[in-house]
Design an enzyme around this catalytic site. Structure first.
Site, PDB file in Angstrom:
ATOM      1  NE  ARG A 103      -3.922   0.462   1.943  1.00 54.58           N
ATOM      2  CZ  ARG A 103      -5.154   0.561   2.450  1.00 54.58           C
ATOM      3  NH1 ARG A 103      -5.387   1.354   3.467  1.00 54.58           N
ATOM      4  NH2 ARG A 103      -6.151  -0.134   1.946  1.00 54.58           N
ATOM      5  CG  HIS A 130      -8.387  -0.171  -2.881  1.00 50.93           C
ATOM      6  ND1 HIS A 130      -7.555  -1.217  -2.534  1.00 50.93           N
ATOM      7  CD2 HIS A 130      -9.084   0.126  -1.744  1.00 50.93           C
ATOM      8  CE1 HIS A 130      -7.732  -1.516  -1.252  1.00 50.93           C
ATOM      9  NE2 HIS A 130      -8.659  -0.726  -0.753  1.00 50.93           N
TER      10      HIS A 130
HETATM   11  N1   CP Z   1     -11.393  -0.408   2.254  1.00 51.10           N
HETATM   12  C1   CP Z   1     -10.116  -0.442   2.691  1.00 51.10           C
HETATM   13  O1   CP Z   1      -9.166  -0.675   1.947  1.00 51.10           O
HETATM   14  O2   CP Z   1      -9.990  -0.214   4.021  1.00 51.10           O
HETATM   15  P1   CP Z   1      -8.622  -0.041   4.812  1.00 51.10           P
HETATM   16  O3   CP Z   1      -8.056   1.300   4.451  1.00 51.10           O
HETATM   17  O4   CP Z   1      -9.048  -0.118   6.251  1.00 51.10           O
HETATM   18  O5   CP Z   1      -7.687  -1.143   4.435  1.00 51.10           O
HETATM   19  N1  NVA Z   2     -10.200   6.486  -1.370  1.00 49.67           N
HETATM   20  C1  NVA Z   2      -9.788   6.076  -0.056  1.00 49.67           C
HETATM   21  C2  NVA Z   2      -9.943   4.603   0.103  1.00 49.67           C
HETATM   22  C3  NVA Z   2      -9.574   4.048   1.437  1.00 49.67           C
HETATM   23  C4  NVA Z   2      -9.728   2.575   1.523  1.00 49.67           C
HETATM   24  C5  NVA Z   2      -8.350   6.507   0.176  1.00 49.67           C
HETATM   25  O1  NVA Z   2      -7.518   6.343  -0.719  1.00 49.67           O
HETATM   26  O2  NVA Z   2      -8.056   7.011   1.256  1.00 49.67           O
END
Ligand code: CP
Ligand code: NVA
Length: 300
Positions: A103, A130
């Site tokens: 990430r 994502h």
């Molecule tokens: N939806 C999602 O990716 O949540 P987190 O940021 O908690 O991993």
């Molecule tokens: N769009 C959000 C998604 C979090 C899971 C972000 O990037 O913060």
């Protein structure tokens, strides 16, 4: 050949189908208490530069359930955050672990990891994509509606979650309308990729028009991680795009998705997220089964 999962369209429609079928099978096996040790003695390295609840815990738990192990590597835990180049981290970790989930902020960093790693690299969220979230979203839509044709409306920011979801809908031939303020729409790159998959989304600046024929309405935060300094500007730009009872009265039977974490009172109301129409906690649980489906497919 080492396969990576940098975005959802790294998979063909048939491969996506395979991953989703594995995910559904793991879900029912877990319900019956018989998850097979398909990843016994496998290790997943997890590089995280941003916070996470769902992605981190579902990957770690998924590896445990399949008989493997996950090593969480926050930015301060390894040399990556202190000057060691990503390409060196990629090659070093490839000598230890069987797959890497990362990430990171810049999408180019996932691509660099994939270029240098000798094991599968999985995008656990970048500023642009994502795809692991999309797997859980598609699994949730499928288990709610079965094989019938479904129309989905995305309302809000065409961000990382929306971009991968749009490509996932194109791969699965799901009818999607994306409603955003003018300056926050899907970019040409995603529209071209969705187009080349044969099923591009419709786009509009009118949320009421988008939800009117929707079976599912999906939203995400207006201020993603790393955009906190744009807060005031974005709050005013997204006015009128909140998922609330008034907007959803135009789609009385529609279900609601949100990838979480939600900012209640901004992109969605507390009332909607707690309502009967909300699928968000099934969607969150499905992250676990989707990760298992993906990992078993990548590591088979
Ligand atoms: N939806 C999602 O990716 O949540 P987190 O940021 O908690 O991993
Ligand atoms: N769009 C959000 C998604 C979090 C899971 C972000 O990037 O913060």
């Amino acid at each position: 050949m080492t396969r990576h999962f940098t975005d959802i369209d790294d998979l063909s429609s048939a491969e996506l189908e395979d991953v989703l079928e594995r995910a559904a099978k793991y879900k029912s096996q877990q319900r019956e208490g018989v998850t097979p040790p398909d990843l016994e003695r496998k290790t997943l390295g997890m590089l995280f530069q941003k916070p996470s609840t769902r992605t981190r815990v579902s990957f770690e738990t998924g590896m445990t359930q399949l008989g493997g192990h996950a090593v969480f590597l926050g930015e301060d835990d390894i040399h990556l955050g202190h000057g060691e180049p990503l390409k060196d981290t990629a090659r070093t970790l490839s000598g230890y672990v069987d797959a890497i989930t990362a990430r990171v902020f810049e999408h180019a960093n996932i691509e660099e990891l994939a270029r240098y790693a000798r094991v599968p690299v999985v995008n656990g969220l970048t500023d642009d994509a994502h795809p692991c979230q999309t797997l859980a979203d598609l699994l949730t839509v499928r288990e709610t509606f079965g094989d019938r044709e479904v129309s989905v409306a995305w309302v809000g920011d065409a961000n990382n979650v929306a971009r991968s979801f749009a490509l996932g809908c194109a791969l699965m031939e799901i009818d999607l309308t994306v409603a955003t303020p003018e300056e926050y729409g899907l970019d040409e790159d995603i529209l071209d990729r969705a187009d080349s998959l044969g099923s591009p989304p419709e786009t509009t600046n009118d949320p009421a028009e988008a939800v009117a024929r929707a079976d599912v309405v999906y939203t995400d935060v207006w201020i993603s991680m790393g955009q906190e300094d744009q807060r005031d500007y974005r709050l005013s730009a997204f006015e009128g795009f909140q998922l609330n009872e008034e907007l959803l009265s135009k789609a009385p039977d529609a279900k609601v998705l949100h990838c979480l974490p939600a900012h209640r009172g901004e992109e969605i109301t507390d009332e909607v997220i707690e309502s009967e129409r909300s699928l968000v906690f099934d969607q969150a649980e499905n992250r676990l089964h989707a990760q298992k489906g993906l990992l078993s497919w990548l590591l088979e």
